[in-house]
Design a protein around this motif. Structure first.
Motif, PDB file in Angstrom:
ATOM      1  N   LYS A 100      -9.054 -14.074   7.514  1.00  0.00           N
ATOM      2  CA  LYS A 100      -8.637 -14.503   8.860  1.00  0.00           C
ATOM      3  C   LYS A 100      -7.344 -15.302   8.855  1.00  0.00           C
ATOM      4  O   LYS A 100      -7.223 -16.335   9.511  1.00  0.00           O
ATOM      5  N   LEU A 101      -6.389 -14.823   8.093  1.00  0.00           N
ATOM      6  CA  LEU A 101      -5.116 -15.534   8.034  1.00  0.00           C
ATOM      7  C   LEU A 101      -4.224 -15.216   9.226  1.00  0.00           C
ATOM      8  O   LEU A 101      -4.518 -14.332  10.013  1.00  0.00           O
ATOM      9  N   ASP A 102      -3.147 -15.948   9.333  1.00  0.00           N
ATOM     10  CA  ASP A 102      -2.250 -15.777  10.475  1.00  0.00           C
ATOM     11  C   ASP A 102      -1.343 -14.557  10.302  1.00  0.00           C
ATOM     12  O   ASP A 102      -1.299 -13.930   9.244  1.00  0.00           O
ATOM     13  N   MET A 103      -0.638 -14.236  11.380  1.00  0.00           N
ATOM     14  CA  MET A 103       0.184 -13.026  11.429  1.00  0.00           C
ATOM     15  C   MET A 103       1.268 -13.016  10.349  1.00  0.00           C
ATOM     16  O   MET A 103       1.500 -11.987   9.717  1.00  0.00           O
ATOM     17  N   ASP A 104       1.939 -14.142  10.145  1.00  0.00           N
ATOM     18  CA  ASP A 104       2.999 -14.206   9.132  1.00  0.00           C
ATOM     19  C   ASP A 104       2.473 -13.736   7.777  1.00  0.00           C
ATOM     20  O   ASP A 104       3.117 -12.969   7.065  1.00  0.00           O
ATOM     21  N   SER A 105       1.286 -14.230   7.423  1.00  0.00           N
ATOM     22  CA  SER A 105       0.727 -13.895   6.112  1.00  0.00           C
ATOM     23  C   SER A 105       0.396 -12.409   6.031  1.00  0.00           C
ATOM     24  O   SER A 105       0.650 -11.762   5.010  1.00  0.00           O
ATOM     25  N   ILE A 106      -0.191 -11.882   7.098  1.00  0.00           N
ATOM     26  CA  ILE A 106      -0.608 -10.475   7.073  1.00  0.00           C
ATOM     27  C   ILE A 106       0.616  -9.556   6.985  1.00  0.00           C
ATOM     28  O   ILE A 106       0.642  -8.612   6.188  1.00  0.00           O
ATOM     29  N   VAL A 107       1.635  -9.872   7.782  1.00  0.00           N
ATOM     30  CA  VAL A 107       2.865  -9.074   7.732  1.00  0.00           C
ATOM     31  C   VAL A 107       3.494  -9.188   6.333  1.00  0.00           C
ATOM     32  O   VAL A 107       3.900  -8.189   5.734  1.00  0.00           O
ATOM     33  N   ARG A 162       0.793   4.798  -6.878  1.00  0.00           N
ATOM     34  CA  ARG A 162       0.034   3.832  -7.673  1.00  0.00           C
ATOM     35  C   ARG A 162      -0.431   4.525  -8.951  1.00  0.00           C
ATOM     36  O   ARG A 162      -0.422   5.759  -9.026  1.00  0.00           O
ATOM     37  N   SER A 163      -0.891   3.745  -9.931  1.00  0.00           N
ATOM     38  CA  SER A 163      -1.403   4.355 -11.167  1.00  0.00           C
ATOM     39  C   SER A 163      -2.582   5.270 -10.874  1.00  0.00           C
ATOM     40  O   SER A 163      -2.883   6.181 -11.627  1.00  0.00           O
ATOM     41  N   SER A 164      -3.259   5.047  -9.759  1.00  0.00           N
ATOM     42  CA  SER A 164      -4.407   5.874  -9.402  1.00  0.00           C
ATOM     43  C   SER A 164      -3.966   7.235  -8.876  1.00  0.00           C
ATOM     44  O   SER A 164      -4.796   8.101  -8.642  1.00  0.00           O
ATOM     45  N   GLY A 165      -2.665   7.404  -8.662  1.00  0.00           N
ATOM     46  CA  GLY A 165      -2.163   8.647  -8.102  1.00  0.00           C
ATOM     47  C   GLY A 165      -2.040   8.594  -6.590  1.00  0.00           C
ATOM     48  O   GLY A 165      -1.463   9.486  -5.970  1.00  0.00           O
ATOM     49  N   GLU A 166      -2.584   7.538  -5.991  1.00  0.00           N
ATOM     50  CA  GLU A 166      -2.509   7.425  -4.534  1.00  0.00           C
ATOM     51  C   GLU A 166      -1.099   7.011  -4.103  1.00  0.00           C
ATOM     52  O   GLU A 166      -0.344   6.452  -4.891  1.00  0.00           O
ATOM     53  N   ASP A 167      -0.805   7.231  -2.812  1.00  0.00           N
ATOM     54  CA  ASP A 167       0.473   6.760  -2.281  1.00  0.00           C
ATOM     55  C   ASP A 167       0.516   5.235  -2.382  1.00  0.00           C
ATOM     56  O   ASP A 167      -0.496   4.567  -2.162  1.00  0.00           O
ATOM     57  N   TYR A 168       1.695   4.724  -2.670  1.00  0.00           N
ATOM     58  CA  TYR A 168       1.813   3.283  -2.920  1.00  0.00           C
ATOM     59  C   TYR A 168       1.350   2.431  -1.742  1.00  0.00           C
ATOM     60  O   TYR A 168       0.769   1.372  -1.908  1.00  0.00           O
ATOM     61  N   ILE A 169       1.571   2.920  -0.525  1.00  0.00           N
ATOM     62  CA  ILE A 169       1.315   2.138   0.686  1.00  0.00           C
ATOM     63  C   ILE A 169      -0.146   1.666   0.769  1.00  0.00           C
ATOM     64  O   ILE A 169      -0.446   0.653   1.398  1.00  0.00           O
ATOM     65  N   ILE A 170      -1.054   2.378   0.075  1.00  0.00           N
ATOM     66  CA  ILE A 170      -2.465   1.974   0.115  1.00  0.00           C
ATOM     67  C   ILE A 170      -2.645   0.555  -0.455  1.00  0.00           C
ATOM     68  O   ILE A 170      -3.548  -0.168  -0.052  1.00  0.00           O
ATOM     69  N   HIS A 171      -1.740   0.173  -1.368  1.00  0.00           N
ATOM     70  CA  HIS A 171      -1.821  -1.167  -1.969  1.00  0.00           C
ATOM     71  C   HIS A 171      -1.501  -2.273  -0.948  1.00  0.00           C
ATOM     72  O   HIS A 171      -2.352  -3.120  -0.684  1.00  0.00           O
ATOM     73  N   PRO A 172      -0.316  -2.243  -0.325  1.00  0.00           N
ATOM     74  CA  PRO A 172      -0.066  -3.277   0.700  1.00  0.00           C
ATOM     75  C   PRO A 172      -1.088  -3.259   1.842  1.00  0.00           C
ATOM     76  O   PRO A 172      -1.415  -4.322   2.373  1.00  0.00           O
ATOM     77  N   ILE A 173      -1.594  -2.092   2.190  1.00  0.00           N
ATOM     78  CA  ILE A 173      -2.597  -2.034   3.268  1.00  0.00           C
ATOM     79  C   ILE A 173      -3.856  -2.785   2.844  1.00  0.00           C
ATOM     80  O   ILE A 173      -4.418  -3.577   3.603  1.00  0.00           O
ATOM     81  N   ASN A 174      -4.283  -2.577   1.604  1.00  0.00           N
ATOM     82  CA  ASN A 174      -5.469  -3.282   1.127  1.00  0.00           C
ATOM     83  C   ASN A 174      -5.228  -4.787   1.033  1.00  0.00           C
ATOM     84  O   ASN A 174      -6.119  -5.584   1.296  1.00  0.00           O
ATOM     85  N   VAL A 175      -4.016  -5.165   0.614  1.00  0.00           N
ATOM     86  CA  VAL A 175      -3.684  -6.592   0.528  1.00  0.00           C
ATOM     87  C   VAL A 175      -3.761  -7.217   1.927  1.00  0.00           C
ATOM     88  O   VAL A 175      -4.383  -8.261   2.130  1.00  0.00           O
ATOM     89  N   ALA A 176      -3.168  -6.522   2.906  1.00  0.00           N
ATOM     90  CA  ALA A 176      -3.231  -7.027   4.278  1.00  0.00           C
ATOM     91  C   ALA A 176      -4.683  -7.078   4.751  1.00  0.00           C
ATOM     92  O   ALA A 176      -5.096  -8.010   5.454  1.00  0.00           O
ATOM     93  N   GLY A 177      -5.475  -6.079   4.334  1.00  0.00           N
ATOM     94  CA  GLY A 177      -6.894  -6.052   4.705  1.00  0.00           C
ATOM     95  C   GLY A 177      -7.622  -7.278   4.216  1.00  0.00           C
ATOM     96  O   GLY A 177      -8.439  -7.878   4.930  1.00  0.00           O
ATOM     97  N   THR A 178      -7.351  -7.677   2.981  1.00  0.00           N
ATOM     98  CA  THR A 178      -7.975  -8.877   2.426  1.00  0.00           C
ATOM     99  C   THR A 178      -7.570 -10.119   3.222  1.00  0.00           C
ATOM    100  O   THR A 178      -8.399 -10.976   3.537  1.00  0.00           O
TER     101      THR A 178
END
Ligand code: MN
Length: 726
Positions: free
Chosen positions: A71-78, A50-66
């Protein structure tokens, strides 16, 4: 306005945290699938930063966290975990479908499509178009919710990109994604995005506000505590239980108030907001009564969104009162359920519900909303609004410079060309869609970039009328065709008149010179010479008519027969003659003119059907489909060959019967499919046994291929059992 859900960037968030959080509301979730999605994404993004220097995966993890917070369903989280793998890692959608599911793959593809749109903030309507386009392209509303979560995290980490990019992304967020979140009623996301936009678009204002709001923080906290205690005490007197919370309003709403009232922060008194959550609607009004009797309400500030919900389904009572120490405070009162809707809006529809089998097939979101509508009273306004707003009838395409144009459903590159400029339309020879050459009759799709190729020598042709869908393009083409016809008629009229005068040993020029031609014009009520040529060229007046109006012409022996000859010639070539052959009938009858032709009611033939003519006594010819039962095979002598007239464009009525599984809202969603292409004249609905329904629609179609298009659209509905022409 409250930020009770905290979406801040969590740099240490990992898959175990996601599982734990998910488990708290969705204990029997498919955690194996979630972990698989995580591993898949992590592998795909390996090495990316990421531009922050962090590993990219932190972005999708945060998106899934949101998404988990919503409280969305599994399809959305995946899909949240996988949302960037197609675009950034070259993973094919087919692979996602194979490893996960079709639904998940579709959500990811929808997200990828949206991210490819290049957006230019130019003007308001542009933003509006874009917003509609996003919706048009995202058939599954969850695409938009995941997109909002994605945008949220990008905004949360916007400090790591350069200032120019910050401004661009923040502007786009404010123009597009904030209104979307608002429209969908996801207020927690909306408030968060608004504050982030303010921070990057007007950092000076943002930090000044932040400073002022946090200044005297302990003083303010004490004050909030006092107010909460005061309210609780009063409620207790009437033995009413409520959750009471208080906090400063979010910065953007304070900023908007400052702008709207043209005042500075110091003059904004009502920066604090309190919320009471109670058990039911009666208690809401009871609590309001208690509040108003213990603190003076400000006139004109009370709003009852419970009786009249906002279009995005938001319900609450709002009031502003004079609190302790003469401070204005805003109070919102609503039930716990209303609070949930206020925070997560439309996302609540995909929320995990207890007892729901995991992986249960989800309905199309419109269907779901329709059903939702039937379960909850008072939602008509919500439904009407969300449908008209989200269900855009048009397609949204780009000019090569990135402007958005809205066109009718089914529009072609020619419609686009005429929408750009009449001359671009008239000179259009071809089109490129996303860089590839396509035929002019190509049907435009939302998101297409359209480039029109022109040529100086091009002129519109009659065939174009069958290609364009917009009335603007149609009328421009007709105008041009009329002008061409007029020019041709003028030419022809002049030519035959010239010939006619030669018969009398004179010329057009000298007849004009003598003033006699002008007199003839007056006699025929024609305004000038040119118009006279046009009248003759079109066949309205014959050369003979004109000759007779000019008495000075010297007749010779054979002049009468010569003029008659000229008249016959003119009759053959004038435009009236050109038109007459096959304009007024949908059907051409072999070798015969001026026959009365009508379509048989029993089988309603439409262009494209095989047809036969049937000579009826005293009623001309009736046209049946070749397969119609009513044609008497024994009476073959009365059949006559007929053919469709390709120059004739007319809407033909046709009946179709649709059998479906009976499901709430099915009639309206089928009707919607039909009207996206053609008109419905009437509809008849009937319940059948076994929870089935039968609908008969009388629709108007141009031809068989249009009918096929309509039946195809209907068949695409899962509930539909059969579609037949009747
Ligand atoms: Mn992303």
């Amino acid at each position: 306005m409250y930020q009770s859900l905290d979406f801040s960037h969590e740099r240490d968030l990992n898959i175990d945290d996601l599982c734990r959080r998910l488990e708290s509301y969705y204990p029997d979730a498919d955690f194996t699938m979630l972990r698989k999605a995580y591993s898949f994404a992590e592998k795909a993004h390996t090495g990316q930063k990421r531009s922050s220097g962090e590993d990219y995966i932190i972005h999708p993890i945060n998106v899934a966290g949101t998404l988990i917070k919503l409280k969305l369903d599994m399809d959305s989280i995946v899909a949240g975990l996988l949302h960037d793998v197609v675009e950034d890692c070259g993973i094919l959608p087919e692979e996602i479908e194979k490893e996960f599911s079709k639904n998940i793959a579709q959500i990811v593809v929808g997200l990828t499509k949206i991210s490819k749109i290049k957006f230019k903030t130019k003007e308001e309507s542009q933003a509006e178009n874009f917003r509609k386009m996003v919706v048009a392209m995202a058939k599954d509303l969850r695409v938009i919710i995941v997109k909002l979560a994605d945008r949220m995290h990008n905004m949360r980490t916007l400090q790591y990109v350069n200032e120019e990019k910050q401004k661009k992304i923040a502007k786009e967020t404010l123009d597009i994604y904030v209104p979307l979140a608002s429209r969908l009623g996801i207020n927690s996301v909306k408030a968060e995005l608004e504050d982030l936009c303010l921070r990057f678009l007007h950092p000076d204002i943002y930090y000044r506000l932040a400073e002022k709001v946090t200044m005297k923080k302990s003083e303010r906290d004490t004050y909030i505590k006092d107010v909460i205690e005061h309210i609780q005490e009063k409620l207790l007197e009437y033995s009413l239980k409520a959750d009471v919370k208080g906090r400063p309003k979010h910065f953007y709403s304070i900023y908007k108030k400052m702008i709207a009232r043209g005042v500075d922060f110091e003059q904004i008194q009502d920066v604090l907001a309190f919320r009471l959550n109670v058990s039911n609607i009666t208690e809401c009004y009871k609590a309001l009564g208690i509040i108003h009797s213990s603190m003076t309400p400000i006139p004109g500030r009370f709003k009852d969104y419970i009786a009249i919900p906002k279009v995005n389904n938001y319900q609450s009572l709002h009031t502003t009162v004079i609190g302790p120490k003469a401070n204005r405070i805003e109070i919102q009162i609503r039930t716990h359920d209303m609070d949930e809707v206020a925070e997560t809006g439309v996302a609540a529809h995909w929320k995990y519900k207890e007892g729901m089998a995991s992986g249960e097939a989800r309905l199309d979101w419109v269907q779901e909303l329709l059903e939702f509508n039937q379960n909850v009273e008072n939602n008509n306004e919500f439904m009407a609004a969300i449908k008209s707003d989200l269900d855009v009838g048009g397609v949204f395409v780009f000019t090569p410079t990135g402007d958005v144009r809205e066109l009718r459903y089914g529009a072609t590159p020619l419609d686009f060309a005429y929408a750009v400029h009449t001359e671009v339309g008239n000179k259009c020879v071809g089109a490129k869609i996303n860089g590839k050459i396509v035929p002019l009759k190509y049907t435009l799709k939302s998101g297409d970039t359209v480039e029109i190729m022109t040529s100086k020598t091009q002129t519109p042709s009659k065939d174009w009328l069958a290609i364009v869908r917009s009335s603007r393009a149609k009328s421009k083409i007709k105008q041009h065709l009329l002008k061409i016809e007029r020019d041709e008629n003028k030419e022809l009229g002049r030519e035959v008149l010239e010939k006619a005068f030669r018969v009398f040993g004179t010329s057009l020029k000298s007849v004009i010179k003598s003033g006699e031609f002008a007199k003839a014009c007056v006699e025929f009520s024609v305004s000038n010479e040119d118009d006279m040529y046009i009248q003759v060229g079109s066949g309205r007046y014959s050369p003979k008519d004109v000759i007779q109006a000019i008495p000075s012409l010297k007749k010779e022996e054979d002049s009468d027969s010569k003029i008659d000859e000229l008249d016959t010639y003119t009759k053959k070539v004038t435009s009236t003659a050109r038109k007459k052959s096959n304009k007024d009938n949908a059907v051409i009858v072999d070798g015969m003119d001026d026959l009365m032709v009508r379509m048989a009611r029993c089988c309603n033939p439409i262009p494209g059907d095989g047809i036969v003519g049937y000579i009826t006594r005293g009623r001309g010819i009736t046209v049946h489909t070749a397969v119609c039962d009513r044609i008497d095979a024994g009476d073959i002598g009365r059949n006559i060959d007929v053919d469709w007239n390709t120059e004739f464009s007319f809407k033909h009525p046709v009946n179709i019967r649709v059998i479906t599984h009976d499901k709430p809202g099915i009639l309206s969603s089928i009707s919607k499919s039909i009207t996206s292409i053609v008109n419905i004249r009437s509809a008849l609905a009937k319940s059948l046994p076994d929870r089935k329904g039968s609908f008969i629609f009388e629709i108007e179609v141009k031809d068989y291929s249009e009918l096929l298009k309509v039946t195809g659209m209907i068949e695409a509905h899962e509930e539909v059992i059969s579609v037949t022409r009747v």
